[in-house]
Motif scaffolding. Structure first.
Motif, PDB file in Angstrom:
ATOM      1  N   VAL A   1       0.839  -1.203   0.000  1.00  0.00           N
ATOM      2  CA  VAL A   1       0.000   0.000   0.000  1.00  0.00           C
ATOM      3  C   VAL A   1       0.872   1.251   0.000  1.00  0.00           C
ATOM      4  N   ILE A   2       1.894   1.270   0.845  1.00  0.00           N
ATOM      5  CA  ILE A   2       2.771   2.434   0.955  1.00  0.00           C
ATOM      6  C   ILE A   2       3.513   2.689  -0.355  1.00  0.00           C
ATOM      7  N   ALA A   3       3.955   1.629  -1.009  1.00  0.00           N
ATOM      8  CA  ALA A   3       4.772   1.758  -2.216  1.00  0.00           C
ATOM      9  C   ALA A   3       3.953   1.859  -3.502  1.00  0.00           C
ATOM     10  N   GLU A   4       2.645   1.884  -3.367  1.00  0.00           N
ATOM     11  CA  GLU A   4       1.793   1.956  -4.566  1.00  0.00           C
ATOM     12  C   GLU A   4       2.159   3.166  -5.411  1.00  0.00           C
ATOM     13  N   GLY A   5       2.378   2.922  -6.696  1.00  0.00           N
ATOM     14  CA  GLY A   5       2.710   4.002  -7.614  1.00  0.00           C
ATOM     15  C   GLY A   5       4.190   4.352  -7.664  1.00  0.00           C
ATOM     16  N   ILE A   6       5.009   3.672  -6.871  1.00  0.00           N
ATOM     17  CA  ILE A   6       6.452   3.909  -6.883  1.00  0.00           C
ATOM     18  C   ILE A   6       7.100   2.712  -7.565  1.00  0.00           C
ATOM     19  N   SER A   7       7.917   2.988  -8.556  1.00  0.00           N
ATOM     20  CA  SER A   7       8.519   1.901  -9.328  1.00  0.00           C
ATOM     21  C   SER A   7       9.572   1.151  -8.504  1.00  0.00           C
ATOM     22  N   PRO A   8       9.807  -0.118  -8.844  1.00  0.00           N
ATOM     23  CA  PRO A   8      10.854  -0.881  -8.158  1.00  0.00           C
ATOM     24  C   PRO A   8      12.220  -0.195  -8.224  1.00  0.00           C
ATOM     25  N   SER A   9      12.535   0.447  -9.355  1.00  0.00           N
ATOM     26  CA  SER A   9      13.842   1.114  -9.455  1.00  0.00           C
ATOM     27  C   SER A   9      13.919   2.319  -8.526  1.00  0.00           C
ATOM     28  N   GLU A  10      12.806   3.034  -8.349  1.00  0.00           N
ATOM     29  CA  GLU A  10      12.785   4.160  -7.409  1.00  0.00           C
ATOM     30  C   GLU A  10      12.951   3.670  -5.973  1.00  0.00           C
ATOM     31  N   LEU A  11      12.297   2.562  -5.641  1.00  0.00           N
ATOM     32  CA  LEU A  11      12.438   1.991  -4.299  1.00  0.00           C
ATOM     33  C   LEU A  11      13.875   1.540  -4.047  1.00  0.00           C
ATOM     34  N   THR A  12      14.486   0.926  -5.049  1.00  0.00           N
ATOM     35  CA  THR A  12      15.876   0.478  -4.916  1.00  0.00           C
ATOM     36  C   THR A  12      16.795   1.679  -4.706  1.00  0.00           C
ATOM     37  N   ALA A  13      16.596   2.735  -5.479  1.00  0.00           N
ATOM     38  CA  ALA A  13      17.419   3.935  -5.343  1.00  0.00           C
ATOM     39  C   ALA A  13      17.242   4.558  -3.955  1.00  0.00           C
ATOM     40  N   ALA A  14      16.018   4.610  -3.465  1.00  0.00           N
ATOM     41  CA  ALA A  14      15.759   5.170  -2.136  1.00  0.00           C
ATOM     42  C   ALA A  14      16.423   4.325  -1.052  1.00  0.00           C
ATOM     43  N   ARG A  15      16.313   3.006  -1.176  1.00  0.00           N
ATOM     44  CA  ARG A  15      16.927   2.102  -0.210  1.00  0.00           C
ATOM     45  C   ARG A  15      18.450   2.280  -0.198  1.00  0.00           C
ATOM     46  N   ASP A  16      19.051   2.371  -1.397  1.00  0.00           N
ATOM     47  CA  ASP A  16      20.498   2.556  -1.494  1.00  0.00           C
ATOM     48  C   ASP A  16      20.935   3.880  -0.862  1.00  0.00           C
ATOM     49  N   LEU A  17      20.172   4.939  -1.115  1.00  0.00           N
ATOM     50  CA  LEU A  17      20.490   6.241  -0.541  1.00  0.00           C
ATOM     51  C   LEU A  17      20.390   6.194   0.987  1.00  0.00           C
ATOM     52  N   LEU A  18      19.344   5.577   1.507  1.00  0.00           N
ATOM     53  CA  LEU A  18      19.194   5.472   2.957  1.00  0.00           C
ATOM     54  C   LEU A  18      20.343   4.684   3.575  1.00  0.00           C
ATOM     55  N   ARG A  19      20.769   3.607   2.930  1.00  0.00           N
ATOM     56  CA  ARG A  19      21.908   2.839   3.439  1.00  0.00           C
ATOM     57  C   ARG A  19      23.166   3.697   3.492  1.00  0.00           C
ATOM     58  N   ARG A  20      23.395   4.491   2.443  1.00  0.00           N
ATOM     59  CA  ARG A  20      24.567   5.361   2.428  1.00  0.00           C
ATOM     60  C   ARG A  20      24.487   6.407   3.523  1.00  0.00           C
ATOM     61  N   LEU A  21      23.309   6.993   3.721  1.00  0.00           N
ATOM     62  CA  LEU A  21      23.138   7.988   4.776  1.00  0.00           C
ATOM     63  C   LEU A  21      23.374   7.380   6.156  1.00  0.00           C
ATOM     64  N   ILE A  22      22.862   6.185   6.379  1.00  0.00           N
ATOM     65  CA  ILE A  22      23.059   5.505   7.661  1.00  0.00           C
ATOM     66  C   ILE A  22      24.537   5.221   7.877  1.00  0.00           C
ATOM     67  N   GLU A  23      25.218   4.750   6.857  1.00  0.00           N
ATOM     68  CA  GLU A  23      26.645   4.465   6.977  1.00  0.00           C
ATOM     69  C   GLU A  23      27.435   5.738   7.275  1.00  0.00           C
ATOM     70  N   GLN A  24      27.115   6.820   6.599  1.00  0.00           N
ATOM     71  CA  GLN A  24      27.788   8.085   6.878  1.00  0.00           C
ATOM     72  C   GLN A  24      27.510   8.545   8.306  1.00  0.00           C
ATOM     73  N   ALA A  25      26.288   8.412   8.765  1.00  0.00           N
ATOM     74  CA  ALA A  25      25.946   8.800  10.138  1.00  0.00           C
ATOM     75  C   ALA A  25      26.737   7.964  11.134  1.00  0.00           C
ATOM     76  N   ARG A  26      26.875   6.671  10.875  1.00  0.00           N
ATOM     77  CA  ARG A  26      27.664   5.811  11.770  1.00  0.00           C
ATOM     78  C   ARG A  26      29.124   6.231  11.798  1.00  0.00           C
TER      79      ARG A  26
ATOM     80  N   GLN B   1      29.393   9.357  13.795  1.00  0.00           N
ATOM     81  CA  GLN B   1      29.135   9.091  15.202  1.00  0.00           C
ATOM     82  C   GLN B   1      30.386   8.526  15.865  1.00  0.00           C
ATOM     83  N   GLU B   2      31.122   7.702  15.160  1.00  0.00           N
ATOM     84  CA  GLU B   2      32.340   7.095  15.703  1.00  0.00           C
ATOM     85  C   GLU B   2      33.416   8.141  15.967  1.00  0.00           C
ATOM     86  N   HIS B   3      33.351   9.281  15.261  1.00  0.00           N
ATOM     87  CA  HIS B   3      34.374  10.309  15.391  1.00  0.00           C
ATOM     88  C   HIS B   3      33.931  11.449  16.291  1.00  0.00           C
ATOM     89  N   GLY B   4      32.858  11.276  17.027  1.00  0.00           N
ATOM     90  CA  GLY B   4      32.393  12.300  17.961  1.00  0.00           C
ATOM     91  C   GLY B   4      31.458  13.302  17.297  1.00  0.00           C
TER      92      GLY B   4
END
Length: 110
Positions: free
Chosen positions: A73-98, A101-104
């Motif tokens: 329901v949430i992803a209705e109207g969003i293409s699989p490639s858009e979801l993949t791109a969003a997931r990849d971006l979120l992973r990169r943001l989380i990794e950068q935040a980590r 965080q390790e450096h204070g």
């Protein structure tokens, strides 16, 4: 928190990226609710394996089914490639935040 393959609490905590003490509290709650059970660990007597019970498997299947429907329901109207791109971006943001965080705290001076 409990995978298909039994894990020790420290293994589950590492996999989830949480403190062992918090994972232990959740494990104890799962056991208390008959969703999981501790079993002897042939590799380490002091660290039992945590495994889903039949009730735990049924509960996990029900949660997973409901989550899959909600995701549809949430992803209705969003293409699989858009979801993949969003997931990849979120992973990169989380990794950068980590990493940051390790450096204070971030220095706010320009």
């Amino acid at each position: 928190m409990v995978s298909e393959n039994p894990l020790t609490v420290p293994q589950a905590a590492r996999r989830l990226g949480v403190a062992r003490q918090g994972a232990q509290r959740v494990a104890n709650d799962l056991v208390h609710e008959d969703l999981a059970a501790f079993h002897a660990n042939p590799d380490h007597k002091g660290s039992p394996l945590l495994a889903l019970t039949g009730n735990g498997h049924r509960t996990l299947e029900a949660i997973t089914s409901r989550a899959n429907r909600a995701h549809g329901v949430i992803a209705e109207g969003i293409s699989p490639s858009e979801l993949t791109a969003a997931r990849d971006l979120l992973r990169r943001l989380i990794e950068q935040a980590r990493r940051h965080q390790e450096h204070g705290p971030v220095d706010e001076t320009p």
